[in-house]
Design a protein around this motif. Structure first.
Motif, PDB file in Angstrom:
ATOM      1  N   ILE A 148      -1.093  11.091  12.009  1.00  0.00           N
ATOM      2  CA  ILE A 148      -1.479  10.939  10.604  1.00  0.00           C
ATOM      3  C   ILE A 148      -0.712  11.959   9.779  1.00  0.00           C
ATOM      4  N   THR A 149      -0.042  11.470   8.744  1.00  0.00           N
ATOM      5  CA  THR A 149       0.758  12.322   7.885  1.00  0.00           C
ATOM      6  C   THR A 149      -0.135  13.069   6.892  1.00  0.00           C
ATOM      7  N   PRO A 150       0.001  14.388   6.790  1.00  0.00           N
ATOM      8  CA  PRO A 150      -0.777  15.130   5.800  1.00  0.00           C
ATOM      9  C   PRO A 150      -0.502  14.609   4.386  1.00  0.00           C
ATOM     10  N   GLY A 151      -1.560  14.446   3.599  1.00  0.00           N
ATOM     11  CA  GLY A 151      -1.425  13.949   2.237  1.00  0.00           C
ATOM     12  C   GLY A 151      -1.473  12.441   2.117  1.00  0.00           C
ATOM     13  N   SER A 152      -1.626  11.738   3.227  1.00  0.00           N
ATOM     14  CA  SER A 152      -1.671  10.269   3.204  1.00  0.00           C
ATOM     15  C   SER A 152      -3.109   9.786   3.027  1.00  0.00           C
ATOM     16  N   ASP A 153      -3.275   8.491   2.785  1.00  0.00           N
ATOM     17  CA  ASP A 153      -4.603   7.910   2.661  1.00  0.00           C
ATOM     18  C   ASP A 153      -5.387   8.080   3.967  1.00  0.00           C
ATOM     19  N   ALA A 154      -4.710   7.937   5.093  1.00  0.00           N
ATOM     20  CA  ALA A 154      -5.373   8.114   6.393  1.00  0.00           C
ATOM     21  C   ALA A 154      -5.867   9.555   6.544  1.00  0.00           C
ATOM     22  N   PRO A 173      -5.633  -3.498  -2.683  1.00  0.00           N
ATOM     23  CA  PRO A 173      -4.771  -2.320  -2.612  1.00  0.00           C
ATOM     24  C   PRO A 173      -4.143  -2.179  -1.230  1.00  0.00           C
ATOM     25  N   VAL A 174      -2.915  -1.720  -1.222  1.00  0.00           N
ATOM     26  CA  VAL A 174      -2.205  -1.499   0.025  1.00  0.00           C
ATOM     27  C   VAL A 174      -2.646  -0.167   0.601  1.00  0.00           C
ATOM     28  N   GLN A 175      -3.000  -0.160   1.858  1.00  0.00           N
ATOM     29  CA  GLN A 175      -3.392   1.078   2.501  1.00  0.00           C
ATOM     30  C   GLN A 175      -2.149   1.852   2.897  1.00  0.00           C
ATOM     31  N   ASN A 176      -1.969   3.017   2.306  1.00  0.00           N
ATOM     32  CA  ASN A 176      -0.805   3.847   2.568  1.00  0.00           C
ATOM     33  C   ASN A 176      -1.046   4.664   3.826  1.00  0.00           C
ATOM     34  N   THR A 177      -0.194   4.535   4.799  1.00  0.00           N
ATOM     35  CA  THR A 177      -0.364   5.283   6.040  1.00  0.00           C
ATOM     36  C   THR A 177       0.701   6.344   6.230  1.00  0.00           C
ATOM     37  N   GLY A 178       1.537   6.552   5.255  1.00  0.00           N
ATOM     38  CA  GLY A 178       2.578   7.568   5.418  1.00  0.00           C
ATOM     39  C   GLY A 178       3.028   8.123   4.098  1.00  0.00           C
ATOM     40  N   ASP A 179       3.903   9.095   4.166  1.00  0.00           N
ATOM     41  CA  ASP A 179       4.480   9.676   2.963  1.00  0.00           C
ATOM     42  C   ASP A 179       5.414   8.678   2.322  1.00  0.00           C
ATOM     43  N   THR A 180       5.678   8.901   1.061  1.00  0.00           N
ATOM     44  CA  THR A 180       6.625   8.068   0.356  1.00  0.00           C
ATOM     45  C   THR A 180       7.939   8.816   0.274  1.00  0.00           C
ATOM     46  N   GLY A 181       8.974   8.210   0.793  1.00  0.00           N
ATOM     47  CA  GLY A 181      10.308   8.799   0.752  1.00  0.00           C
ATOM     48  C   GLY A 181      11.148   8.079  -0.271  1.00  0.00           C
ATOM     49  N   PRO A 182      12.460   8.400  -0.337  1.00  0.00           N
ATOM     50  CA  PRO A 182      13.312   7.775  -1.323  1.00  0.00           C
ATOM     51  C   PRO A 182      13.424   6.263  -1.164  1.00  0.00           C
ATOM     52  N   THR A 183      13.211   5.748   0.027  1.00  0.00           N
ATOM     53  CA  THR A 183      13.331   4.309   0.246  1.00  0.00           C
ATOM     54  C   THR A 183      11.986   3.642   0.482  1.00  0.00           C
ATOM     55  N   GLY A 184      10.867   4.373   0.280  1.00  0.00           N
ATOM     56  CA  GLY A 184       9.547   3.796   0.473  1.00  0.00           C
ATOM     57  C   GLY A 184       8.744   4.610   1.455  1.00  0.00           C
ATOM     58  N   PRO A 185       7.631   4.034   1.927  1.00  0.00           N
ATOM     59  CA  PRO A 185       6.772   4.782   2.845  1.00  0.00           C
ATOM     60  C   PRO A 185       7.492   5.164   4.127  1.00  0.00           C
ATOM     61  N   VAL A 186       7.230   6.368   4.584  1.00  0.00           N
ATOM     62  CA  VAL A 186       7.776   6.858   5.837  1.00  0.00           C
ATOM     63  C   VAL A 186       6.600   7.002   6.792  1.00  0.00           C
ATOM     64  N   THR A 187       6.574   6.209   7.827  1.00  0.00           N
ATOM     65  CA  THR A 187       5.482   6.230   8.782  1.00  0.00           C
ATOM     66  C   THR A 187       5.935   6.975  10.030  1.00  0.00           C
ATOM     67  N   PHE A 246      -6.615  11.555   4.060  1.00  0.00           N
ATOM     68  CA  PHE A 246      -7.723  11.673   3.108  1.00  0.00           C
ATOM     69  C   PHE A 246      -9.012  11.157   3.725  1.00  0.00           C
ATOM     70  N   LYS A 247      -8.970   9.951   4.284  1.00  0.00           N
ATOM     71  CA  LYS A 247     -10.168   9.354   4.871  1.00  0.00           C
ATOM     72  C   LYS A 247     -10.690  10.179   6.048  1.00  0.00           C
ATOM     73  N   ARG A 248      -9.773  10.771   6.805  1.00  0.00           N
ATOM     74  CA  ARG A 248     -10.162  11.586   7.954  1.00  0.00           C
ATOM     75  C   ARG A 248     -10.759  12.918   7.506  1.00  0.00           C
ATOM     76  N   SER A 249     -10.263  13.465   6.391  1.00  0.00           N
ATOM     77  CA  SER A 249     -10.605  14.829   5.987  1.00  0.00           C
ATOM     78  C   SER A 249     -11.827  14.940   5.085  1.00  0.00           C
ATOM     79  N   VAL A 250     -12.116  13.926   4.301  1.00  0.00           N
ATOM     80  CA  VAL A 250     -13.219  14.033   3.343  1.00  0.00           C
ATOM     81  C   VAL A 250     -14.502  13.442   3.913  1.00  0.00           C
ATOM     82  N   THR A 251     -15.616  13.804   3.294  1.00  0.00           N
ATOM     83  CA  THR A 251     -16.911  13.290   3.709  1.00  0.00           C
ATOM     84  C   THR A 251     -16.927  11.773   3.642  1.00  0.00           C
ATOM     85  N   SER A 252     -16.412  11.245   2.524  1.00  0.00           N
ATOM     86  CA  SER A 252     -16.352   9.807   2.309  1.00  0.00           C
ATOM     87  C   SER A 252     -15.383   9.534   1.168  1.00  0.00           C
TER      88      SER A 252
END
Length: 173
Positions: free
Chosen positions: A52-58, A32-46, A60-66
């Protein structure tokens, strides 16, 4: 005439058996590709500043227990430790209702390929069903089983096996 009938029956049976056999894929799907940014009309926006962009995989990993739930040997039930982790994930997912996730099911190397794929599927679906019971829409979640094909820990001991019996939540964006 009898020889022809016998030959036709044998050929038909051989074709039926060959058609039913399932071959192992030569190449596994990519990791799986690790998403580090929001997805915009042309793809991920980093973000350019490394934030760290709110709502991104990064995020998520930072905010949850695991992002990983562990299971016992040949088990796929959600124990109290897994409930705590998944409750935390459900809270984060409630803050980001447009975020989609994939839950990966994994196993240790023991067991046949078919058994491990089925057990990984049950583990991923157990996590998905728990999150759905906590209010996360099932349409936002997909599952996939990798069986024992993608171990997180190498080795053939109890410690490595325990780390590889897992379900991992990945934020897609």
């Amino acid at each position: 005439m009898a020889k022809l009938k016998t030959s036709l029956i044998i050929a038909t049976a051989a074709l039926a058996i060959a058609a039913c056999s399932k071959k192992r894929p030569e190449v596994l799907p990519p990791a799986p590709v690790q998403n580090t940014g929001d997805t915009g009309p042309t793809g991920p926006v980093t973000p350019t500043d490394g934030a760290i962009t709110p709502g991104s995989d990064a995020d998520f990993k930072r905010s949850v227990t695991s992002n990983t739930v562990l299971f016992g040997l040949d088990q796929y039930d959600i124990d109290p430790a897994a409930r705590t982790i998944l409750d935390n994930q459900a809270q984060w997912l409630a803050r980001y209702p447009n975020v989609r996730i994939t839950i990966e099911g994994h196993c240790d190397e023991r067991g046949t390929r078919e058994y491990n794929l089925a057990l990984g599927d049950r583990r991923a679906n157990a996590a998905k069903n728990y999150l759905a019971a906590r209010g996360v829409s099932a349409t936002r979640m997909t599952t996939i089983s990798y069986g024992s094909e993608r171990p997180v820990a190498t080795g053939s001991d109890d410690e490595a096996y325990a780390q590889n019996r897992r379900a991992v939540t990945i934020v897609l964006g």
